[in-house]
Design a protein around this motif. Structure first.
Motif, mmCIF file in Angstrom:
data_model
loop_
_atom_site.group_PDB
_atom_site.id
_atom_site.type_symbol
_atom_site.label_atom_id
_atom_site.label_comp_id
_atom_site.label_asym_id
_atom_site.label_seq_id
_atom_site.Cartn_x
_atom_site.Cartn_y
_atom_site.Cartn_z
ATOM 1 N N VAL A 221 0.862 -1.187 0.000
ATOM 2 C CA VAL A 221 0.000 0.000 0.000
ATOM 3 C C VAL A 221 0.895 1.232 0.000
ATOM 4 O O VAL A 221 1.766 1.392 0.865
ATOM 5 C CB VAL A 221 -0.929 0.017 1.238
ATOM 6 C CG1 VAL A 221 -1.745 1.301 1.263
ATOM 7 C CG2 VAL A 221 -1.848 -1.206 1.213
ATOM 8 N N VAL A 222 0.669 2.095 -0.998
ATOM 9 C CA VAL A 222 1.526 3.265 -1.186
ATOM 10 C C VAL A 222 0.680 4.532 -1.093
ATOM 11 O O VAL A 222 -0.329 4.658 -1.780
ATOM 12 C CB VAL A 222 2.234 3.219 -2.557
ATOM 13 C CG1 VAL A 222 3.175 4.409 -2.719
ATOM 14 C CG2 VAL A 222 2.997 1.903 -2.717
ATOM 15 N N GLN A 223 1.104 5.448 -0.243
ATOM 16 C CA GLN A 223 0.381 6.709 -0.054
ATOM 17 C C GLN A 223 1.020 7.775 -0.930
ATOM 18 O O GLN A 223 2.188 8.126 -0.754
ATOM 19 C CB GLN A 223 0.429 7.120 1.420
ATOM 20 C CG GLN A 223 -0.510 8.280 1.754
ATOM 21 C CD GLN A 223 -0.919 8.244 3.205
ATOM 22 O OE1 GLN A 223 -1.344 7.197 3.711
ATOM 23 N NE2 GLN A 223 -0.807 9.357 3.887
ATOM 24 N N LYS B 20 2.563 1.267 3.551
ATOM 25 C CA LYS B 20 3.923 0.737 3.712
ATOM 26 C C LYS B 20 4.960 1.680 3.111
ATOM 27 O O LYS B 20 6.084 1.781 3.599
ATOM 28 C CB LYS B 20 4.008 -0.636 3.042
ATOM 29 C CG LYS B 20 5.320 -1.359 3.273
ATOM 30 C CD LYS B 20 5.272 -2.766 2.672
ATOM 31 C CE LYS B 20 6.576 -3.518 2.870
ATOM 32 N NZ LYS B 20 6.514 -4.875 2.265
ATOM 33 N N TYR B 21 4.570 2.355 2.039
ATOM 34 C CA TYR B 21 5.460 3.317 1.392
ATOM 35 C C TYR B 21 4.731 4.639 1.212
ATOM 36 O O TYR B 21 3.502 4.673 1.048
ATOM 37 C CB TYR B 21 5.916 2.817 0.015
ATOM 38 C CG TYR B 21 6.934 1.706 0.053
ATOM 39 C CD1 TYR B 21 8.297 1.985 0.027
ATOM 40 C CD2 TYR B 21 6.528 0.373 0.104
ATOM 41 C CE1 TYR B 21 9.234 0.962 0.055
ATOM 42 C CE2 TYR B 21 7.463 -0.656 0.143
ATOM 43 C CZ TYR B 21 8.818 -0.351 0.117
ATOM 44 O OH TYR B 21 9.736 -1.364 0.153
ATOM 45 N N LEU B 22 5.495 5.729 1.213
ATOM 46 C CA LEU B 22 4.970 7.056 0.929
ATOM 47 C C LEU B 22 5.751 7.632 -0.246
ATOM 48 O O LEU B 22 6.917 7.302 -0.457
ATOM 49 C CB LEU B 22 5.134 7.988 2.141
ATOM 50 C CG LEU B 22 4.706 7.472 3.512
ATOM 51 C CD1 LEU B 22 5.017 8.524 4.577
ATOM 52 C CD2 LEU B 22 3.232 7.107 3.531
ATOM 53 N N ILE B 23 5.104 8.503 -1.001
ATOM 54 C CA ILE B 23 5.790 9.283 -2.030
ATOM 55 C C ILE B 23 5.540 10.742 -1.686
ATOM 56 O O ILE B 23 4.389 11.193 -1.680
ATOM 57 C CB ILE B 23 5.278 8.958 -3.446
ATOM 58 C CG1 ILE B 23 5.503 7.471 -3.765
ATOM 59 C CG2 ILE B 23 5.984 9.830 -4.482
ATOM 60 C CD1 ILE B 23 4.985 7.042 -5.131
ATOM 61 N N VAL C 148 5.459 2.233 8.399
ATOM 62 C CA VAL C 148 5.987 2.812 7.162
ATOM 63 C C VAL C 148 7.438 2.362 7.007
ATOM 64 O O VAL C 148 8.271 2.609 7.879
ATOM 65 C CB VAL C 148 5.906 4.353 7.180
ATOM 66 C CG1 VAL C 148 6.553 4.923 5.913
ATOM 67 C CG2 VAL C 148 4.459 4.813 7.286
ATOM 68 N N GLU C 149 7.742 1.698 5.889
ATOM 69 C CA GLU C 149 9.081 1.159 5.678
ATOM 70 C C GLU C 149 9.955 2.033 4.791
ATOM 71 O O GLU C 149 11.168 2.100 4.982
ATOM 72 C CB GLU C 149 8.996 -0.246 5.068
ATOM 73 C CG GLU C 149 8.402 -1.289 6.003
ATOM 74 C CD GLU C 149 8.457 -2.686 5.412
ATOM 75 O OE1 GLU C 149 9.143 -2.875 4.369
ATOM 76 O OE2 GLU C 149 7.823 -3.583 5.979
ATOM 77 N N GLY C 150 9.346 2.680 3.803
ATOM 78 C CA GLY C 150 10.149 3.462 2.876
ATOM 79 C C GLY C 150 9.404 4.671 2.355
ATOM 80 O O GLY C 150 8.172 4.681 2.291
ATOM 81 N N ILE C 151 10.175 5.701 1.991
ATOM 82 C CA ILE C 151 9.590 6.923 1.437
ATOM 83 C C ILE C 151 10.373 7.292 0.184
ATOM 84 O O ILE C 151 11.601 7.449 0.223
ATOM 85 C CB ILE C 151 9.634 8.088 2.440
ATOM 86 C CG1 ILE C 151 8.969 7.684 3.766
ATOM 87 C CG2 ILE C 151 8.942 9.316 1.854
ATOM 88 C CD1 ILE C 151 9.064 8.729 4.853
#
Length: 429
Positions: free
Chosen positions: A125-127, A174-177, A202-205
């Motif tokens: 899931v990416v925000q 799990k990820y953000l941009i 949150v693992e990565g941005i």
């Protein structure tokens, strides 16, 4: 999800790109009004352009060319354009970039392999914390790429921190941009509202719009300020509307990987000659596989360093380092050459500085002047001297510094008519 060509040897990649270049030249000679005229005016026989080194026989294309002859670059009838994207207009009149169905498929492929490079997989899931409207191609590209990967997308946009945290909790993102400076606002909000953000998964941005690394690929001040608080992986990505291609860091966070099936890059000096490996110069791109508006030797205006050694991830492609500055925004100040991002990095060092704006002017004898406006919790003489001392130690010069009210400065930085925060206003242009 690493394309086989990215694992090939440097020589195999070069041969591959030279075949793609021949296809592009034939296409441009048939379809592009702008490049047909360029080839004719310069007596260029495209059949003699056989290697990447032969590109030097072709004149460069500039942003001014795109602005003055925008639709002469179009290689398809207008009725085949499905999406009209526009550049941000940072260095002048915005440019319209049309995309066909095939170009949108290419854009999706580009972002899928780029975001996969940073570790995003099917089912994650990416925000998405960037705009997807107003002709902005990046948000659309991220969405298309994530869809192609099979990831879930939360399209929040660049909205308030509370909404971002609520969404992270609700959807287990799990990820953000995101733009990295906005992450500092999120952290400050979380701490003020007892949100335990390090326990939210949150693992990565994937960070856009602002550099995370120094020229030697170490974390810069902005990255360190985030990582001191938040235990996440930060990945830098760099792209532009014109190139329709992204350079994204892999797990080793060692500059953004080139995708040789999508783009050819050169790094040129002021005389348009290639710089030596490891030297900084202007990134110049030739797009591959673009249908509507392909570009040949387009000078991006961005000053970068390219790294050629094989990456630990197994990719054998070149990697593009952080943008050190825009060529047109180079400042000659009191005998010192400065790119404004160097000033940004220094200002990000101070927790007390809540917002800043750098203004460039020309004085009455034609020299560059720099005025730094800051909104700070501390407006004491002691703090001002501390900022000046740090600027002196890093830049060897001290710009003019003015304290401003946060609300006043926010109106300039977060202009509702612009897609991105404005940390630099160049009144010399």
């Amino acid at each position: 999800m690493i394309p086989p060509i990215e694992l090939a040897s440097a020589e195999e990649i070069k041969v591959f790109q030279e075949e793609k270049l021949k296809e592009l030249l034939t296409y441009l000679a048939e379809k592009s009004r702008f490049y047909k005229k360029m080839f004719s005016d310069n007596a260029i026989d495209i059949s003699q352009i056989k290697t990447l080194e032969d590109l030097q026989q072709i004149p460069v294309t500039t942003k001014t060319d795109l602005q003055q002859h925008n639709y002469d670059f179009l290689c398809v009838p207008k009725h085949e354009i499905i999406d009209y994207a526009t550049t941000s207009g940072t260095l002048g009149k915005p440019v319209v970039v049309g995309l066909t169905n095939n170009d949108l498929d290419r854009l999706a492929y580009n972002e899928a392999i780029s975001l996969a490079c940073a570790g995003i997989k099917k089912g994650d899931v990416v925000q998405l914390m960037t705009t997807i409207d107003r002709g902005f191609v990046a948000g659309l590209a991220y969405f298309l790429g994530l869809r192609k990967i099979g990831a879930g997308v939360i399209r929040i946009g660049p909205r308030n921190p509370q909404l971002q945290w609520d969404s992270i909790v609700e959807h287990k993102s799990k990820y953000l941009i995101a733009v990295p400076s906005f992450l500092l606002k999120m952290i400050a909000y979380a701490e003020a509202n007892q949100i335990d953000y390090n326990q939210l998964g949150v693992e990565g941005i994937i960070c856009i719009g602002e550099a995370l690394r120094t020229a030697d690929l170490e974390n810069n001040v902005l990255a360190n300020r985030i990582l001191e608080k938040w235990d996440v992986n930060l990945y830098s990505t760099y792209a532009s509307t014109e190139m329709s291609t992204a350079f994204t860091e892999c797990a080793y966070q060692n500059a953004g990987h080139l995708h040789p099936e999508l783009i050819i890059i050169e790094v040129l000096d002021n005389q348009n000659n290639p710089v030596k490996d490891g030297e900084e110069g202007e990134l110049t791109i030739t797009t591959l596989g673009v249908e509507a508006m392909p570009l040949l030797r387009f000078k991006t205006g961005d000053i970068v360093t390219v790294f050629s050694e094989k990456c630990k991830c197994g990719r054998n492609t070149k990697r593009v380092g952080p943008v050190l500055g825009r060529k047109k925004q180079l400042v000659k100040y009191k005998g010192t050459s400065i790119y404004p991002p160097a000033i940004f990095d220094i200002l990000n060092f101070f927790d007390s500085i809540k917002l800043y704006l750098v203004e460039l002017h020309t004085n009455d004898i034609g020299n560059d002047e720099i005025c730094v406006k800051i909104a700070s919790d501390d407006v004491s003489e002691e703090f001002l001297n501390k900022v000046k001392s740090y600027l002196q130690s890093k830049l060897r010069v001290i710009p003019t510094i003015e304290f401003c009210e946060l609300e006043t400065l926010a109106k300039l930085v977060f202009n509702p008519n612009k897609r991105k925060p404005t940390y630099l206003i160049d009144y010399r242009i």
